[in-house]
Design an enzyme around this catalytic site. Structure first.
Site, short mmCIF file in Angstrom:
data_model
loop_
_atom_site.label_atom_id
_atom_site.label_comp_id
_atom_site.label_asym_id
_atom_site.label_seq_id
_atom_site.Cartn_x
_atom_site.Cartn_y
_atom_site.Cartn_z
N ARG A 63 0.83 -1.21 0.00
CA ARG A 63 0.00 0.00 0.00
C ARG A 63 0.87 1.26 0.00
O ARG A 63 0.56 2.25 -0.68
CB ARG A 63 -0.92 -0.01 1.23
N HIS A 67 0.80 4.31 -2.75
CA HIS A 67 0.61 5.72 -2.39
C HIS A 67 1.80 6.56 -2.80
O HIS A 67 1.64 7.76 -3.07
CB HIS A 67 0.37 5.83 -0.88
N ASN A 95 -3.40 8.99 4.35
CA ASN A 95 -2.20 8.38 4.93
C ASN A 95 -2.13 8.45 6.45
O ASN A 95 -1.51 7.59 7.08
CB ASN A 95 -0.95 9.05 4.36
N HIS A 194 -6.27 -6.03 -2.70
CA HIS A 194 -7.11 -6.05 -1.50
C HIS A 194 -7.49 -7.47 -1.11
O HIS A 194 -8.32 -7.66 -0.22
CB HIS A 194 -8.35 -5.19 -1.72
#
Length: 319
Positions: A63, A67, A95, A194
């Protein structure tokens, strides 16, 4: 003499072009072959230790890489702490109190610096750590292209508009990925990440209390850990069947309205992505292959190369 001069000029132009290409060349898989030959071993060992301590860490590092790449490219900006001259990305809403694993990257960087000081960028370390984290949870591998350099700045304000929201509808998600040069198929494959990891209550509260396209069993169980108010940081697995194993169960979850996030369930909501979800559900090999390809393409979003940026000594601050 004239022909010799023309030839010399031609050689000069070719050399100039080649020099320009070397500065702006694409990333390569053997970038550190001579300068840091043990790099992959070092990163793999450190990630193995981190995942052994906490299996969730593989998803957390993945993740973090996502980002990083979606905000001004894969340049290590997400790793920077705030300074007097800029406010970093860690405090942005997507975040804050959510991105994790920075200490794992710090540990890897320290080991790499001990072996190859001033050679390997934090952006490349994050890219490599991501692959190993996915592999260690049973996921596919891919060729990590390297040669990225680290940015000297970060942007808090750039995070919100660039990170896909868990509340987004399908058309917005497609646009978010298209802007980054990623196809609809890339988007669905990357969303399959996911299949591992957890989400905070604040990201799915509205879905479990207000959405109608959700399995009542999932809604009921999720509400026990996510009240109508409070408990924003309470966690639930994105894939309640196998949250620490990289597989294609995520897609069967969507087909039975078991998607935890609104944005996840949008991938199977009567739109153009339904057929891709079905395909990945019946063909896990295709999903794993497409995921690997999409990770390579995502890792190539606007990297700094050549003389741009720097090689940070500490991933949390510029040199």
């Amino acid at each position: 003499m004239a022909s010799f001069s023309r030839f010399s000029f031609f050689v000069f132009i070719v050399a100039l072009l080649l020099g320009s290409y070397s500065v702006n060349s694409q990333l390569t898989s053997n970038f550190y072959y001579s300068s840091c030959p043990n790099l992959q071993f070092i990163v793999r060992q450190a990630m193995q230790e981190a995942v052994n301590r906490e299996s969730r860490m593989g998803a957390s590092i993945l993740r973090m890489f996502f980002h990083d790449c979606f905000v001004n490219g894969c340049d290590g900006s997400v790793l920077l702490d705030d300074t007097p001259t800029f406010t970093g990305e860690k405090g942005a809403v997507p975040n804050q109190n959510s991105l994790r694993g920075f200490e794992v990257i710090d540990n890897i960087k320290a080991r790499v610096e001990a072996a190859c000081p001033g050679v390997v960028s934090c952006a490349d370390i994050l890219a490599l750590a991501t692959r190993y984290g996915v592999e260690m949870l049973g996921g596919p591998t891919w060729e990590v292209l390297m040669g990225r350099r680290d940015t000297r700045t970060a942007s808090l304000s750039a995070v919100g508009p660039n990170i896909p929201s868990p509340f987004s509808d399908l058309s917005t998600l497609i646009s978010n990925f298209s802007i980054k040069g990623l196809s609809v198929r890339d988007m669905v494959a990357l969303s399959g990440a996911h299949t591992i990891g957890f989400a905070q209550c604040r990201t799915f509260r509205n879905r479990i209390y207000n959405d109608t396209d959700i399995n009542p069993f999932v809604a009921f169980n999720s509400r026990r850990n996510c009240p109508v108010s409070g408990g924003d940081n309470a966690l639930s697995p994105l894939d309640f069947q196998s949250p620490n194993r990289f597989d294609n169960v995520y897609f069967s979850n969507l087909m039975t309205q078991n998607g935890l996030l609104h944005s996840d369930q949008q991938l199977f909501s009567g739109g153009v992505t339904d057929s891709i979800v079905r395909f990945y559900f019946i063909n896990e090999f295709a999903f794993r292959s497409d995921f690997s390809g999409a990770m390579v393409r995502m890792g190539n979003i606007s990297p700094l190369t050549g003389t741009n940026g720097e090689i940070r000594r500490n991933c949390r601050r510029v040199n």
